[in-house]
Scaffold this motif. Structure first.
Motif, PDB file in Angstrom:
ATOM      1  N   GLU A   1       0.816  -1.223   0.000  1.00  0.00           N
ATOM      2  CA  GLU A   1       0.000   0.000   0.000  1.00  0.00           C
ATOM      3  C   GLU A   1       0.849   1.273   0.000  1.00  0.00           C
ATOM      4  N   ALA A   2       2.128   1.155  -0.232  1.00  0.00           N
ATOM      5  CA  ALA A   2       3.055   2.290  -0.088  1.00  0.00           C
ATOM      6  C   ALA A   2       2.604   3.527  -0.858  1.00  0.00           C
ATOM      7  N   ARG A   3       2.539   4.655  -0.154  1.00  0.00           N
ATOM      8  CA  ARG A   3       2.222   5.949  -0.780  1.00  0.00           C
ATOM      9  C   ARG A   3       3.320   6.983  -0.510  1.00  0.00           C
ATOM     10  N   SER A   4       3.962   6.872   0.647  1.00  0.00           N
ATOM     11  CA  SER A   4       4.986   7.855   1.036  1.00  0.00           C
ATOM     12  C   SER A   4       6.134   7.150   1.748  1.00  0.00           C
ATOM     13  N   ILE A   5       7.267   7.857   1.795  1.00  0.00           N
ATOM     14  CA  ILE A   5       8.396   7.395   2.607  1.00  0.00           C
ATOM     15  C   ILE A   5       8.850   8.572   3.480  1.00  0.00           C
ATOM     16  N   ILE A   6       8.994   8.301   4.758  1.00  0.00           N
ATOM     17  CA  ILE A   6       9.528   9.304   5.687  1.00  0.00           C
ATOM     18  C   ILE A   6      11.004   8.986   5.898  1.00  0.00           C
ATOM     19  N   ALA A   7      11.872   9.955   5.638  1.00  0.00           N
ATOM     20  CA  ALA A   7      13.314   9.780   5.829  1.00  0.00           C
ATOM     21  C   ALA A   7      13.763  10.540   7.068  1.00  0.00           C
ATOM     22  N   ILE A   8      14.654   9.935   7.838  1.00  0.00           N
ATOM     23  CA  ILE A   8      15.189  10.626   9.014  1.00  0.00           C
ATOM     24  C   ILE A   8      16.713  10.624   8.977  1.00  0.00           C
ATOM     25  N   ALA A   9      17.294  11.610   9.656  1.00  0.00           N
ATOM     26  CA  ALA A   9      18.751  11.704   9.773  1.00  0.00           C
ATOM     27  C   ALA A   9      19.116  12.106  11.191  1.00  0.00           C
ATOM     28  N   LEU A  10      20.150  11.459  11.725  1.00  0.00           N
ATOM     29  CA  LEU A  10      20.699  11.815  13.033  1.00  0.00           C
ATOM     30  C   LEU A  10      22.171  12.164  12.846  1.00  0.00           C
ATOM     31  N   ALA A  11      22.578  13.304  13.393  1.00  0.00           N
ATOM     32  CA  ALA A  11      23.966  13.752  13.250  1.00  0.00           C
ATOM     33  C   ALA A  11      24.850  13.078  14.288  1.00  0.00           C
TER      34      ALA A  11
ATOM     35  N   GLU B   1      14.579   5.129   7.277  1.00  0.00           N
ATOM     36  CA  GLU B   1      13.349   5.505   6.587  1.00  0.00           C
ATOM     37  C   GLU B   1      12.172   4.625   6.988  1.00  0.00           C
ATOM     38  N   MET B   2      10.992   5.139   6.719  1.00  0.00           N
ATOM     39  CA  MET B   2       9.752   4.433   6.993  1.00  0.00           C
ATOM     40  C   MET B   2       8.817   4.562   5.792  1.00  0.00           C
ATOM     41  N   ILE B   3       8.404   3.433   5.248  1.00  0.00           N
ATOM     42  CA  ILE B   3       7.402   3.429   4.176  1.00  0.00           C
ATOM     43  C   ILE B   3       6.025   3.416   4.835  1.00  0.00           C
ATOM     44  N   THR B   4       5.079   4.178   4.284  1.00  0.00           N
ATOM     45  CA  THR B   4       3.735   4.214   4.855  1.00  0.00           C
ATOM     46  C   THR B   4       2.681   4.355   3.751  1.00  0.00           C
ATOM     47  N   ASN B   5       1.464   3.995   4.106  1.00  0.00           N
ATOM     48  CA  ASN B   5       0.362   4.132   3.144  1.00  0.00           C
ATOM     49  C   ASN B   5      -0.322   5.497   3.238  1.00  0.00           C
ATOM     50  N   ILE B   6       0.217   6.380   4.087  1.00  0.00           N
ATOM     51  CA  ILE B   6      -0.361   7.727   4.213  1.00  0.00           C
ATOM     52  C   ILE B   6       0.236   8.614   3.115  1.00  0.00           C
ATOM     53  N   PRO B   7      -0.595   9.287   2.330  1.00  0.00           N
ATOM     54  CA  PRO B   7      -0.090  10.078   1.189  1.00  0.00           C
ATOM     55  C   PRO B   7       0.385  11.471   1.609  1.00  0.00           C
ATOM     56  N   PHE B   8       1.510  11.530   2.286  1.00  0.00           N
ATOM     57  CA  PHE B   8       2.038  12.820   2.737  1.00  0.00           C
ATOM     58  C   PHE B   8       2.498  13.659   1.546  1.00  0.00           C
ATOM     59  N   PRO B   9       2.327  14.981   1.617  1.00  0.00           N
ATOM     60  CA  PRO B   9       2.885  15.851   0.577  1.00  0.00           C
ATOM     61  C   PRO B   9       4.414  15.737   0.585  1.00  0.00           C
ATOM     62  N   PRO B  10       5.043  15.514  -0.554  1.00  0.00           N
ATOM     63  CA  PRO B  10       6.500  15.327  -0.573  1.00  0.00           C
ATOM     64  C   PRO B  10       7.258  16.644  -0.423  1.00  0.00           C
ATOM     65  N   ASP B  11       8.448  16.549   0.143  1.00  0.00           N
ATOM     66  CA  ASP B  11       9.354  17.694   0.218  1.00  0.00           C
ATOM     67  C   ASP B  11      10.191  17.757  -1.063  1.00  0.00           C
ATOM     68  N   ALA B  12      10.735  18.936  -1.329  1.00  0.00           N
ATOM     69  CA  ALA B  12      11.546  19.123  -2.541  1.00  0.00           C
ATOM     70  C   ALA B  12      12.974  18.656  -2.292  1.00  0.00           C
ATOM     71  N   PRO B  13      13.572  17.940  -3.230  1.00  0.00           N
ATOM     72  CA  PRO B  13      14.991  17.570  -3.105  1.00  0.00           C
ATOM     73  C   PRO B  13      15.878  18.808  -3.052  1.00  0.00           C
ATOM     74  N   ILE B  14      17.069  18.637  -2.490  1.00  0.00           N
ATOM     75  CA  ILE B  14      18.057  19.721  -2.411  1.00  0.00           C
ATOM     76  C   ILE B  14      18.964  19.649  -3.634  1.00  0.00           C
ATOM     77  N   GLU B  15      19.244  20.805  -4.193  1.00  0.00           N
ATOM     78  CA  GLU B  15      20.106  20.847  -5.376  1.00  0.00           C
ATOM     79  C   GLU B  15      21.530  20.443  -5.021  1.00  0.00           C
ATOM     80  N   ASP B  16      22.157  19.696  -5.908  1.00  0.00           N
ATOM     81  CA  ASP B  16      23.540  19.271  -5.726  1.00  0.00           C
ATOM     82  C   ASP B  16      24.441  20.496  -5.535  1.00  0.00           C
ATOM     83  N   GLN B  17      25.281  20.459  -4.498  1.00  0.00           N
ATOM     84  CA  GLN B  17      26.155  21.595  -4.204  1.00  0.00           C
ATOM     85  C   GLN B  17      27.640  21.235  -4.269  1.00  0.00           C
TER      86      GLN B  17
END
Length: 378
Positions: free
Chosen positions: A66-76, A171-187
């Motif tokens: 049922e995947a609709r979104s993926i939540i990504a997390i980062a820890l420094a 990351e976490m895959i979910t069936n909730i259709p979250f609005p996606p964030d924009a990727p960051i431009e390569d720097q």
């Protein structure tokens, strides 16, 4: 369900449980990644530690139908070692890479993801979720890039504007259709410092890694390290930080947000000689909590032998002779023989010759011959 409001709630909650950055992405297949992975397989550039099924690595719906979104997390994680012990002429030390400092990051990130799952399920009881860290099927970097956590650098790490590349990803895959964030431009721009600095030329080009030449991979193998790479290992016991250390985006980045990630200097920069004779229990008690211990003690002991050879540490000769004469593992005996040749003290020639007479393993015999040949030129 107001998914915009839920997304904002999740973002706010994530900050209270020690998630340093969070992003949301759609769960469509990673078509571009699929082509890159096929090319890597064809070129023989994969490490062998990856999920072998490319479809699973690039199609979230195969993991959660049922995947609709993926939540990504980062820890420094920290990049500077406080109160680092000094390596001396008779008390040489090795080093674990920064990603293996403190508690195993798999444990730390799973804890954060479990809390995030619980938070979501309390609000949406019929939600479907599937979380993973590093050893899961999806590419953590591809997900993080799509979710705007950072861009994929030429050193094949995700680089965040805030924390550089010193981040753990999950990351976490979910069936909730979250609005996606924009990727960051390569720097990265025209910078090639990581490619230029790679000790073994494992970075074939920006964003392409031949894992089989990568020191981080080589330190995790359980077999003999090929001759051409041994001198490049230096005093590394696990992993390699070179391509991160030279990156301009990492300059001045050092974060100590999470107590469980704080390294014990004596553990992550340990004395080399004691490692050689550790029992399984001693190894587990000393290093078992590190992610760098996942392959067991043999690779770490082999790397410690290579590090002593790197230092040409004559005070380790007796230890290495014991390994050559008594250790049951061919990789350890053979690497010890090679190290004795590198250290370059001719007094070990009779012991190497005696060991050769008793040795039955062809690889070890070859290493003894190599060591004797090195000592002829001393």
């Amino acid at each position: 369900m107001d998914v915009e409001a839920l997304k904002e709630e999740i973002i706010q909650y994530s900050r209270t449980i020690g998630i340093d950055k969070i992003g949301f992405a759609h769960a469509d297949p990673f078509f571009e990644l699929k082509e890159r992975l096929r090319q890597q397989q064809q070129l023989g550039y994969e490490s062998g530690f990856e999920e072998p099924d490319i479809e699973k690595r690039t199609t979230p719906s195969l993991l959660l139908p049922e995947a609709r979104s993926i939540i990504a997390i980062a820890l420094a994680y920290p990049s500077k070692l406080k109160n680092a012990p000094r390596s001396t002429k008779t008390e040489r030390r090795g080093i674990f890479c920064r990603a293996s400092w403190g508690q195993d990051y798999h444990v730390v990130l799973r804890d954060r993801l479990q809390k995030l799952e619980q938070f979501i399920l309390e609000r949406v009881p019929d939600a479907k979720v599937k979380s993973m860290v590093d050893t899961g099927e999806l590419s953590d970097r591809a997900v993080a890039e799509r979710a705007g956590i950072g861009w994929s650098g030429k050193n094949c790490s995700i680089i965040t504007p805030e924390f550089g590349s010193y981040v753990y990803l999950g990351e976490m895959i979910t069936n909730i259709p979250f609005p996606p964030d924009a990727p960051i431009e390569d720097q990265c721009g025209t910078c090639t410092r990581c490619i230029d600095a790679c000790p073994t030329g494992a970075l074939v080009q920006g964003g392409q890694l031949n894992a089989k030449r990568c020191i981080a991979f080589l330190t995790q193998t359980k077999t003999f390290i090929p001759d051409e790479f041994r001198d490049k290992i230096g005093n590394r016991l696990y992993g390699c930080d070179t391509c991160q250390l030279v990156c301009p985006k990492n300059k001045g980045k050092d974060f100590h947000f999470h107590p469980e990630m704080e390294p014990d200097p004596e553990v992550v920069k340990p004395l080399l000689k004691p490692i050689l004779h550790m029992t399984n229990r001693q190894f587990k008690e000393t290093f078992g909590h590190l992610s760098g211990a996942w392959r067991g003690k043999k690779p770490i002991q082999r790397n410690a032998i290579i590090a002593l050879a790197h230092y040409k540490d004559e005070s380790a000769i007796d230890d290495l002779l014991i390994l050559l004469q008594k250790d049951s593992r061919p990789v350890i005996r053979g690497t010890a023989a090679w190290a004795l040749g590198k250290i370059g003290n001719r007094k070990v020639v009779p012991m190497l010759q005696q060991a050769k007479e008793k040795e039955q393993d062809e690889d070890v015999i070859r290493e003894i011959d190599n060591a004797l040949a090195m000592l002829e030129n001393v």
